[in-house]
Structure formats: structure tokens, C-alpha cells
Write an enzyme that holds these catalytic residues in place. Structure first.
Site, mmCIF file in Angstrom:
data_model
loop_
_atom_site.group_PDB
_atom_site.id
_atom_site.type_symbol
_atom_site.label_atom_id
_atom_site.label_comp_id
_atom_site.label_asym_id
_atom_site.label_seq_id
_atom_site.Cartn_x
_atom_site.Cartn_y
_atom_site.Cartn_z
ATOM 1 N N SER A 2 0.852 -1.181 0.000
ATOM 2 C CA SER A 2 0.000 0.000 0.000
ATOM 3 C C SER A 2 0.888 1.231 0.000
ATOM 4 O O SER A 2 1.894 1.282 0.717
ATOM 5 C CB SER A 2 -0.916 0.007 1.229
ATOM 6 O OG SER A 2 -1.784 1.125 1.206
ATOM 7 N N HIS A 39 -2.376 7.297 -4.828
ATOM 8 C CA HIS A 39 -2.517 6.162 -3.912
ATOM 9 C C HIS A 39 -2.604 4.889 -4.733
ATOM 10 O O HIS A 39 -3.204 4.865 -5.814
ATOM 11 C CB HIS A 39 -3.790 6.320 -3.069
ATOM 12 C CG HIS A 39 -4.276 5.030 -2.464
ATOM 13 N ND1 HIS A 39 -5.340 4.325 -2.984
ATOM 14 C CD2 HIS A 39 -3.835 4.309 -1.403
ATOM 15 C CE1 HIS A 39 -5.541 3.233 -2.257
ATOM 16 N NE2 HIS A 39 -4.641 3.197 -1.301
ATOM 17 N N ASN A 69 -2.747 0.327 -4.065
ATOM 18 C CA ASN A 69 -2.786 -0.774 -3.112
ATOM 19 C C ASN A 69 -3.073 -2.054 -3.880
ATOM 20 O O ASN A 69 -3.952 -2.081 -4.740
ATOM 21 C CB ASN A 69 -3.873 -0.526 -2.063
ATOM 22 C CG ASN A 69 -4.085 -1.720 -1.151
ATOM 23 O OD1 ASN A 69 -4.959 -2.548 -1.402
ATOM 24 N ND2 ASN A 69 -3.306 -1.806 -0.103
ATOM 25 N N HIS A 102 -6.290 7.508 -16.686
ATOM 26 C CA HIS A 102 -7.343 6.546 -16.999
ATOM 27 C C HIS A 102 -6.998 5.681 -18.208
ATOM 28 O O HIS A 102 -7.427 4.519 -18.273
ATOM 29 C CB HIS A 102 -8.672 7.269 -17.189
ATOM 30 C CG HIS A 102 -9.325 7.651 -15.899
ATOM 31 N ND1 HIS A 102 -10.009 6.738 -15.121
ATOM 32 C CD2 HIS A 102 -9.372 8.831 -15.229
ATOM 33 C CE1 HIS A 102 -10.457 7.341 -14.033
ATOM 34 N NE2 HIS A 102 -10.085 8.613 -14.070
ATOM 35 N N GLY A 108 -5.371 -5.090 15.284
ATOM 36 C CA GLY A 108 -4.182 -4.945 16.101
ATOM 37 C C GLY A 108 -2.937 -4.639 15.316
ATOM 38 O O GLY A 108 -1.823 -4.945 15.742
ATOM 39 N N GLY A 109 -3.112 -4.025 14.147
ATOM 40 C CA GLY A 109 -1.966 -3.681 13.317
ATOM 41 C C GLY A 109 -1.122 -2.570 13.919
ATOM 42 O O GLY A 109 -1.512 -1.913 14.894
ATOM 43 N N ARG A 110 0.019 -2.329 13.308
ATOM 44 C CA ARG A 110 0.937 -1.308 13.793
ATOM 45 C C ARG A 110 0.422 0.070 13.360
ATOM 46 O O ARG A 110 0.322 0.367 12.171
ATOM 47 C CB ARG A 110 2.330 -1.559 13.222
ATOM 48 C CG ARG A 110 3.408 -0.648 13.803
ATOM 49 C CD ARG A 110 4.770 -1.181 13.402
ATOM 50 N NE ARG A 110 5.838 -0.408 14.000
ATOM 51 C CZ ARG A 110 6.398 0.654 13.416
ATOM 52 N NH1 ARG A 110 5.957 1.064 12.240
ATOM 53 N NH2 ARG A 110 7.381 1.308 14.012
#
Length: 310
Positions: A95, A109, A111, A148, A261-263
């Protein structure tokens, strides 16, 4: 098993993709370098959150690779997939968000990710997700059309309707409902993607991941030396506030990362280094700033241009 998921191949591709994108952005910046922030997750897995700061072209760019797992999916992941409640899971992804210094260079951006969960009642369920989108402050039609065109070309060999499908999904997903405006000018977005089996779906994800630099770097080259002043800089910082609002209010990836519970530093790496809010701001009618509003709505850019050329 024929066409069985190969998570090792996914991991190798995504790790290499992070390396290639970081090298290309460093080259485009001309001086700044990415730092490594390697981390481990107590519940399982880890990653490397690479960040470039205070470059000549990029004020901040974050490109993160993660390979994480957990014993139980969080509510954000099972709201639309109740059959996966309580299932162990694994997610591998890259990401990135790039915040340029010059207001005439859009924020971008991208991902791409693979997700696998194993419910108690059956075999593992897998899917891919991802895409890329563009957020200009002072938009140029040539930039939007190039973006695009590259997005469409990445989709073409995987289905003639795939670009339209993923573009529409992007327009719907990256939309600030509380502002009634799009985050930017769109691109591609897809989730739960399994079309044609693993080999085909993985091929599409590789095409999208590899297309990001082709879509973005020409725009950076075209606009990075455009003169600007305090007015343009202040407008850029104001509009970055919308980016923050979307990521903290609507983005499912942010919610999943925090709930699982990710960083925190890795999850919020996408936020801009500088931003401002102004209550009741309205751009002057007819100004370059007011012109942006026409771009913050879903538009079929390629069809519009083709119709205008006839």
C-alpha cells in the site's frame, strides 16, 4: 491442485513491487531516499514501512509491504462475510500514498493485496483486492486522461468490461459521503476478486501493480517544476484535509488495520505530513481553486473525450 493459490508467489511479487516503486520514486525525486522501518506483529507476521521525507519533489511518500496473520477476523472484515466470523486469516499486500510538494502535482494512492481466511466449516477462501486513484488539487485534463488510459490498458486483457467495472467501483468507494464529493478523479478499485481462478486473478493484480508507475510518473515529470506561491500551497494543505477525512472516516483498510491490532504507524503512514482545516471556506467564483469542484464527481473521462473528438 490445479490453479491452487500460491501465496509464496504473491509474497515474492509484492515484496519486489515495493522495491521497484521505491527505487523509481527516489529517482524521480532526485535526492531523497526511503528509510526502512521493519516491524513484527505480536499475533503473527510483519512488514516494512518505507518512508521518504522532505524530498525535492515528494514532501512525503510511504510505501508499505506487509505479510500479517491472525487467529480471528475483526468485525470490519466479516460485516459483509458473516460466514468468515472467527476464521484465522492471512493478508499480504503493498500500500502506498505519495504526497508531492508542488500543489500542481497530484497526490496518488495505490494498493494491491491478497487475503486468505479459513473458516472452520471448509477450505480456505481467498481473494485479491486493490487499485490506484489520483487526487489533484489543480487538475489538468491531460493528466486525468493519461491516468485513466493506463488504468484501462491494465484491465484490457482480463475482460472488456473490467475497466468500467473497476472504475465505477473506485468512484463509489473513494467518495466522501459527508461532503458529497469524490476524493479525486478516480482510477481503479476492486475487492473480493477471484475472476477466472487464481492464475488469472493474480495476473490482473500484477498488471495493476505494475501499471501504477506508468500512470503516475509522467504526470510528476509534467508538473513538478510548475511555479506556485503561498496561495496554491495553502489550498493544497486545505484540500489534504479531505484526504485525512476519508482515510479516518470511510477507509475500510484503515479500520481493518486498527481493529486487527496492526501497527498504528504503518496504518497511518498514508496521512500527509502537513495539513490545515478552515471552517466555512469557499473558493472565489471563477478561480483556479473553484475549478476543482467540477472534477470531484464521477465522470466517464475516456468516453467524454472520445465523444468530444468525433
Amino acid at each position: 491442485m490445479l490453479d491452487a493459490p500460491d501465496i509464496v508467489a504473491v509474497q515474492v511479487f509484492l515484496s519486489g513491487l515495493q522495491t521497484r516503486i521505491c527505487a523509481a520514486l527516489e529517482d524521480a525525486d532526485g535526492g531523497a531516499r526511503f528509510g526502512d522501518d521493519v516491524w513484527q506483529r505480536p499475533e503473527g507476521g510483519g512488514g516494512n514501512s518505507r518512508v521518504l521525507r522532505e524530498g525535492a519533489v515528494f514532501e512525503q511518500a510511504g510505501v508499505g509491504f506487509s505479510d500479517v496473520r491472525g487467529a480471528t477476523l475483526p468485525p470490519s472484515a466479516t460485516a459483509h462475510r458473516p460466514e468468515l466470523a472467527g476464521a484465522p486469516w492471512r493478508a499480504v499486500g503493498v500500500s502506498l500514498v505519495v504526497h508531492p510538494r508542488n500543489p500542481y502535482v497530484p497526490t496518488s494512492h495505490a494498493n494491491v493485496r491478497y487475503f486468505e481466511a479459513t473458516p472452520a466449516s471448509g477450505a480456505p477462501i481467498w481473494w485479491f483486492g486493490g487499485g490506484f486513484d489520483l487526487t489533484p488539487f489543480y487538475p489538468f485534463d491531460a493528466d486525468v486522461l493519461h491516468w485513466h488510459h493506463v488504468a484501462r490498458d491494465a484491465c484490457m486483457r482480463f475482460g472488456t468490461d473490467l475497466y468500467a467495472r473497476c472504475k465505477r467501483w473506485c468512484d463509489e468507494y473513494f467518495f466522501l459521503k459527508h461532503r458529497n464529493e469524490a476524493r479525486g478523479v478516480g482510477g481503479l478499485f476492486f475487492d473480493d476478486f477471484r475472476d477466472g481462478g487464481f492464475a488469472n486473478a493474480f495476473g490482473f493484480v500484477r498488471a495493476v501493480g505494475n501499471a501504477y508507475l506508468d500512470a503516475y510518473l509522467p504526470i510528476v515529470r509534467w508538473r513538478k517544476d510548475t511555479p506556485y506561491g503561498e496561495r496554491e500551497r495553502e489550498f493544497q494543505l486545505y484540500r489534504r484535509g479531505r484526504y485525512v477525512e476519508f482515510n479516518l472516516v470511510w477507509d475500510r483498510g484503515t479500520l481493518f488495520g486498527l481493529q486487527s491490532g496492526g501497527r498504528t504507524e504503518a496504518i497511518l503512514m498514508s496521512l500527509p505530513p502537513r495539513v490545515r482545516w478552515e471552517i466555512g471556506y469557499a473558493p472565489e467564483a471563477g478561480s483556479a481553486e473553484a475549478r476543482l469542484a467540477d472534477y470531484l464527481r464521477p465522470r466517464d473521462w475516456l468516453t467524454e473525450r472520445a465523444a468530444a473528438a468525433r
